[in-house]
Design a protein around this motif. Structure first.
Motif, PDB file in Angstrom:
ATOM      1  N   GLU A   5     -40.423  85.563  40.648  1.00 54.50           N
ATOM      2  CA  GLU A   5     -41.568  86.702  40.743  1.00 54.50           C
ATOM      3  C   GLU A   5     -42.268  86.940  42.384  1.00 54.50           C
ATOM      4  OE1 GLU A   5     -46.487  86.826  39.562  1.00 54.50           O
ATOM      5  OE2 GLU A   5     -45.531  84.503  40.242  1.00 54.50           O
ATOM      6  N   ALA A   6     -40.960  86.412  43.390  1.00 53.35           N
ATOM      7  CA  ALA A   6     -41.420  86.430  44.231  1.00 53.35           C
ATOM      8  C   ALA A   6     -39.873  87.656  44.778  1.00 53.35           C
ATOM      9  CB  ALA A   6     -41.669  85.863  45.444  1.00 53.35           C
ATOM     10  N   GLY A   7     -39.280  87.410  43.616  1.00 51.79           N
ATOM     11  CA  GLY A   7     -38.130  88.486  44.002  1.00 51.79           C
ATOM     12  C   GLY A   7     -36.603  87.978  44.371  1.00 51.79           C
ATOM     13  N   PHE A   8     -36.653  86.469  44.626  1.00 48.25           N
ATOM     14  CA  PHE A   8     -35.687  85.247  44.823  1.00 48.25           C
ATOM     15  C   PHE A   8     -34.974  84.803  43.510  1.00 48.25           C
ATOM     16  CE2 PHE A   8     -38.389  85.450  48.533  1.00 48.25           C
ATOM     17  CZ  PHE A   8     -37.251  85.438  49.774  1.00 48.25           C
ATOM     18  N   GLU A   9     -33.790  85.089  43.834  1.00 53.99           N
ATOM     19  CA  GLU A   9     -33.054  85.147  42.826  1.00 53.99           C
ATOM     20  C   GLU A   9     -31.903  82.989  43.276  1.00 53.99           C
ATOM     21  OE1 GLU A   9     -29.044  86.973  43.478  1.00 53.99           O
ATOM     22  OE2 GLU A   9     -29.655  86.981  41.943  1.00 53.99           O
ATOM     23  N   PRO A  10     -31.880  81.693  42.410  1.00 54.14           N
ATOM     24  CA  PRO A  10     -31.272  81.247  42.829  1.00 54.14           C
ATOM     25  C   PRO A  10     -29.639  80.922  43.670  1.00 54.14           C
ATOM     26  CG  PRO A  10     -32.327  80.679  40.123  1.00 54.14           C
ATOM     27  CD  PRO A  10     -31.953  82.466  40.681  1.00 54.14           C
ATOM     28  N   SER A  11     -29.748  80.622  44.576  1.00 53.66           N
ATOM     29  CA  SER A  11     -28.604  80.260  45.040  1.00 53.66           C
ATOM     30  C   SER A  11     -27.669  79.969  44.564  1.00 53.66           C
ATOM     31  CB  SER A  11     -28.817  79.719  46.419  1.00 53.66           C
ATOM     32  OG  SER A  11     -27.722  79.402  47.327  1.00 53.66           O
ATOM     33  N   GLN A  12     -26.431  79.910  44.523  1.00 54.58           N
ATOM     34  CA  GLN A  12     -24.928  79.922  44.014  1.00 54.58           C
ATOM     35  C   GLN A  12     -24.161  78.448  44.623  1.00 54.58           C
ATOM     36  OE1 GLN A  12     -23.531  81.464  42.039  1.00 54.58           O
ATOM     37  NE2 GLN A  12     -25.834  82.454  41.735  1.00 54.58           N
ATOM     38  N   GLU A  13     -25.574  78.057  45.477  1.00 53.57           N
ATOM     39  CA  GLU A  13     -24.517  76.792  46.509  1.00 53.57           C
ATOM     40  C   GLU A  13     -24.998  75.618  45.191  1.00 53.57           C
ATOM     41  OE1 GLU A  13     -28.012  74.848  48.749  1.00 53.57           O
ATOM     42  OE2 GLU A  13     -27.053  75.628  49.895  1.00 53.57           O
ATOM     43  N   GLU A  14     -24.164  74.378  45.552  1.00 52.66           N
ATOM     44  CA  GLU A  14     -23.926  73.302  44.718  1.00 52.66           C
ATOM     45  C   GLU A  14     -25.605  73.301  44.807  1.00 52.66           C
ATOM     46  OE1 GLU A  14     -22.682  68.384  44.525  1.00 52.66           O
ATOM     47  OE2 GLU A  14     -22.672  69.829  46.344  1.00 52.66           O
ATOM     48  N   LYS A  15     -26.180  72.680  43.140  1.00 55.59           N
ATOM     49  CA  LYS A  15     -27.432  72.542  42.717  1.00 55.59           C
ATOM     50  C   LYS A  15     -27.646  71.155  43.661  1.00 55.59           C
ATOM     51  CE  LYS A  15     -27.440  74.868  39.036  1.00 55.59           C
ATOM     52  NZ  LYS A  15     -28.332  75.402  37.356  1.00 55.59           N
ATOM     53  N   ARG A  16     -28.957  70.275  44.040  1.00 52.45           N
ATOM     54  CA  ARG A  16     -29.486  69.314  43.975  1.00 52.45           C
ATOM     55  C   ARG A  16     -31.253  69.663  43.750  1.00 52.45           C
ATOM     56  NH1 ARG A  16     -29.042  68.578  50.417  1.00 52.45           N
ATOM     57  NH2 ARG A  16     -30.067  66.791  49.602  1.00 52.45           N
ATOM     58  N   ASP A  17     -31.340  67.864  43.199  1.00 56.33           N
ATOM     59  CA  ASP A  17     -32.487  68.158  42.380  1.00 56.33           C
ATOM     60  C   ASP A  17     -34.109  67.956  44.011  1.00 56.33           C
ATOM     61  OD1 ASP A  17     -31.433  65.628  42.705  1.00 56.33           O
ATOM     62  OD2 ASP A  17     -32.123  64.676  41.277  1.00 56.33           O
ATOM     63  N   VAL A  18     -33.325  68.022  44.788  1.00 55.49           N
ATOM     64  CA  VAL A  18     -34.088  67.495  45.219  1.00 55.49           C
ATOM     65  C   VAL A  18     -35.000  68.839  46.677  1.00 55.49           C
ATOM     66  CG1 VAL A  18     -34.594  66.195  47.735  1.00 55.49           C
ATOM     67  CG2 VAL A  18     -33.212  65.450  46.776  1.00 55.49           C
ATOM     68  N   ALA A  27     -34.770  73.501  46.365  1.00 58.98           N
ATOM     69  CA  ALA A  27     -34.533  74.174  45.501  1.00 58.98           C
ATOM     70  C   ALA A  27     -33.598  75.280  46.323  1.00 58.98           C
ATOM     71  CB  ALA A  27     -35.759  75.056  44.058  1.00 58.98           C
ATOM     72  N   THR A  28     -33.019  76.347  46.353  1.00 59.17           N
ATOM     73  CA  THR A  28     -32.871  77.561  47.299  1.00 59.17           C
ATOM     74  C   THR A  28     -32.750  78.810  46.339  1.00 59.17           C
ATOM     75  OG1 THR A  28     -31.480  75.508  48.663  1.00 59.17           O
ATOM     76  CG2 THR A  28     -30.415  77.375  49.023  1.00 59.17           C
ATOM     77  N   PHE A  29     -32.822  79.900  46.954  1.00 57.83           N
ATOM     78  CA  PHE A  29     -32.805  80.749  46.216  1.00 57.83           C
ATOM     79  C   PHE A  29     -32.982  81.848  47.397  1.00 57.83           C
ATOM     80  CE2 PHE A  29     -36.091  77.779  44.927  1.00 57.83           C
ATOM     81  CZ  PHE A  29     -35.964  78.070  43.221  1.00 57.83           C
ATOM     82  N   THR A  30     -32.410  82.734  47.252  1.00 59.34           N
ATOM     83  CA  THR A  30     -31.580  83.835  48.418  1.00 59.34           C
ATOM     84  C   THR A  30     -32.254  85.584  47.469  1.00 59.34           C
ATOM     85  OG1 THR A  30     -29.556  82.657  48.117  1.00 59.34           O
ATOM     86  CG2 THR A  30     -30.004  85.319  48.688  1.00 59.34           C
ATOM     87  N   LEU A  31     -32.894  85.973  48.371  1.00 60.31           N
ATOM     88  CA  LEU A  31     -33.727  87.569  48.276  1.00 60.31           C
ATOM     89  C   LEU A  31     -33.305  88.127  47.608  1.00 60.31           C
ATOM     90  CD1 LEU A  31     -36.446  88.511  48.384  1.00 60.31           C
ATOM     91  CD2 LEU A  31     -36.086  88.948  50.922  1.00 60.31           C
ATOM     92  N   GLN A  32     -33.467  88.880  46.808  1.00 60.51           N
ATOM     93  CA  GLN A  32     -32.315  90.247  45.528  1.00 60.51           C
ATOM     94  C   GLN A  32     -32.386  91.161  46.563  1.00 60.51           C
ATOM     95  OE1 GLN A  32     -33.653  90.419  41.374  1.00 60.51           O
ATOM     96  NE2 GLN A  32     -33.731  88.435  41.536  1.00 60.51           N
ATOM     97  N   GLU A  33     -31.359  91.764  46.197  1.00 62.16           N
ATOM     98  CA  GLU A  33     -31.056  93.659  47.529  1.00 62.16           C
ATOM     99  C   GLU A  33     -32.061  94.583  46.271  1.00 62.16           C
ATOM    100  OE1 GLU A  33     -27.655  94.787  47.977  1.00 62.16           O
ATOM    101  OE2 GLU A  33     -27.232  93.219  48.947  1.00 62.16           O
ATOM    102  N   GLU A  34     -32.889  94.766  46.876  1.00 62.49           N
ATOM    103  CA  GLU A  34     -33.759  96.066  46.156  1.00 62.49           C
ATOM    104  C   GLU A  34     -33.318  97.180  45.671  1.00 62.49           C
ATOM    105  OE1 GLU A  34     -37.674  97.126  48.291  1.00 62.49           O
ATOM    106  OE2 GLU A  34     -37.517  95.098  49.198  1.00 62.49           O
TER     107      GLU A  34
END
Length: 454
Positions: free
Chosen positions: A432-445, A447-454
């Motif tokens: 909702e804030a405009g971030f998408e999940p990062s492509q780095e290795e997933k971890r369950d500790v 959650a990492t996201f990167t801001l989408q380009e407008e």
């Protein structure tokens, strides 16, 4: 699940994080370089600050902005950063590491450590009351706090120096408040608490990958709140920095009780003691770890302090005595304040690093200030503060900013379904804030996201 309220075991004050320390410049799609602004929301302790500074390159400039939900936690952050910044000429590396871990994770400490706590509290009290516009040390910047918040900090520091009369029998009071929390959390299972502790350790923490947490160490912490006993000594002085005031309603009246209101289940080992780059510390013999979370915490914290010394440009010119060279020896706490010169400026000044504490309610107000528009390259939010995140987060995030959110893996009172539900909620908030999940290795500790380009 415990018979107590859900999350009662985690407490309402976050004295330490429920996840390992991170180098926040290495999260997201690419490493942040150059001049970087990092926002920490509810981290509870300085583990991310220390880890991120340790990974800095000589050409990097790091500005860290901290928002907590309690002035008691801000006071603790200042205490732990003060210790971390103490030059080795004033306190030997071995002594500093031990004192840091004692104050970090023990409800009861040695008398020498209590003296150091009182000394640091006196220094910090002077710092927050005298500093008006320019911080004495860029890593202890409280100039953005409101006057009322600084007054609250001063009151907290003075309580550490001179505990309230009701807490004179310190050992009894902190033992009583700890035991009261354990009784409330376990309910009818209190009489079989040893079995409950063992279940939480072996069937929860060990199953979640924390096998280095030693059974005897964990049981002692669950019983008394003492996580780090690294040398022979008497641990019976109250760690005043872990006590705070909580307001309860009783028959229509408000009652303020001073006690321990933090985590009594997950343990302070999570911040520094369950991950390491040194494989030797994770070796096993006969299926058992040779080293413990206490050992790993010590090695990790000491390594971080060594990195700070290099960054601070103040490597020791001579070997400091590890014994009897504690910070308290520099200045007696009892010295009259009128004749006391603050030693904050004698702490290490880390080249290119600043740590600024913002008012408690800042997160919702940052988007309203032009200064913070598209400002933060990395935002890290604790699990306890996720409900404060909103779509306006996009307004303060710089292009390609990373968002790191602590998940609920180590909140032991939650069921697996609740863990999954929390992770899904985090994903929805980030999207909702405009971030998408990062492509780095997933971890369950985290959650990492990167801001989408407008």
């Amino acid at each position: 699940m415990s018979t107590g309220r859900t999350m009662e075991g985690a407490g309402c004050v976050t004295w330490w994080g429920f996840s390992p320390a991170l180098d926040l410049l290495c999260r997201g799609s690419e490493r942040q370089e150059g001049e970087v602004n990092v926002l920490l929301v509810g981290s509870g302790d300085p583990r991310h600050i220390l880890k991120t500074v340790a990974g800095l390159r000589d050409t990097d400039t790091l500005h860290i902005w901290v928002i907590e939900n309690s002035m008691d936690v801000v006071a603790r952050q200042l205490l732990l950063l003060f210790l971390a910044l103490t030059p080795q000429e004033s306190m030997g590396l071995h002594e500093k590491t031990e004192v840091f871990l004692e104050l970090f994770g023990n409800s009861e400490v040695r008398s020498q450590t209590e003296e150091i706590l009182r000394h640091v509290a006196s220094e910090l009290s002077l710092s927050v009351t005298e500093t008006l516009e320019t911080p004495t040390n860029p890593c202890l910047d409280t100039t953005h706090l409101r006057f009322k918040e600084r007054d609250d900090l001063d009151r907290i520091f003075k309580q550490w120096i001179h505990p309230p009369p009701s807490a004179r029998s310190a050992h009894v009071s902190i033992a009583k408040t700890w035991d009261g929390r354990v009784r409330q959390h376990l309910g009818t299972r209190y009489d079989s608490r040893a079995g409950c502790f063992d279940w939480d350790l072996t069937m929860k923490l060990h199953q979640k990958g924390c096998g280095v947490i030693n059974k005897q160490h964990y049981k002692l912490w669950r019983e008394r709140g003492v996580a780090f006993e690294m040398r022979e000594g008497i641990y019976q002085m109250a760690n005043e920095s872990l006590l705070s005031t909580r307001v309860f309603s009783h028959r229509g009246d408000k009652m303020a009780l001073r006690g321990y209101w933090g985590d009594i289940v997950s343990s302070p080992y999570l911040s520094f003691g369950i991950e390491t780059d040194d494989e030797k510390l994770l070796q096993k013999q006969n299926g058992q770890y040779v080293k413990t979370a206490q050992d790993i915490s010590y090695v990790n914290v000491q390594a971080l302090f060594k990195s700070l010394s290099c960054r601070g440009g103040t490597p020791p010119t001579q070997t400091c005595s590890e014994e009897g060279n504690a910070l308290v020896a520099l200045e007696p706490v009892s010295q009259p304040e009128a004749h006391h010169k603050s030693q904050i400026n004698e702490l290490m000044h880390l080249n290119g690093v600043s740590v600024t504490f913002l008012p408690l309610d800042s997160l919702s107000k940052l988007p309203e200030k032009q200064k913070y528009f598209h400002f933060f390259n990395s935002i890290c939010c604790a699990a306890s503060m996720v409900h404060h995140l909103s779509p306006t987060l996009r307004q303060i995030a710089a292009p390609k900013a990373s968002l790191v959110v602590e998940l609920a893996k180590y909140l032991l009172d939650l069921t697996k379904e609740q863990e999954v539900g929390f992770a899904e909620k985090v994903g929805d908030v980030a999207k909702e804030a405009g971030f998408e999940p990062s492509q780095e290795e997933k971890r369950d500790v985290y959650a990492t996201f990167t801001l989408q380009e407008e």
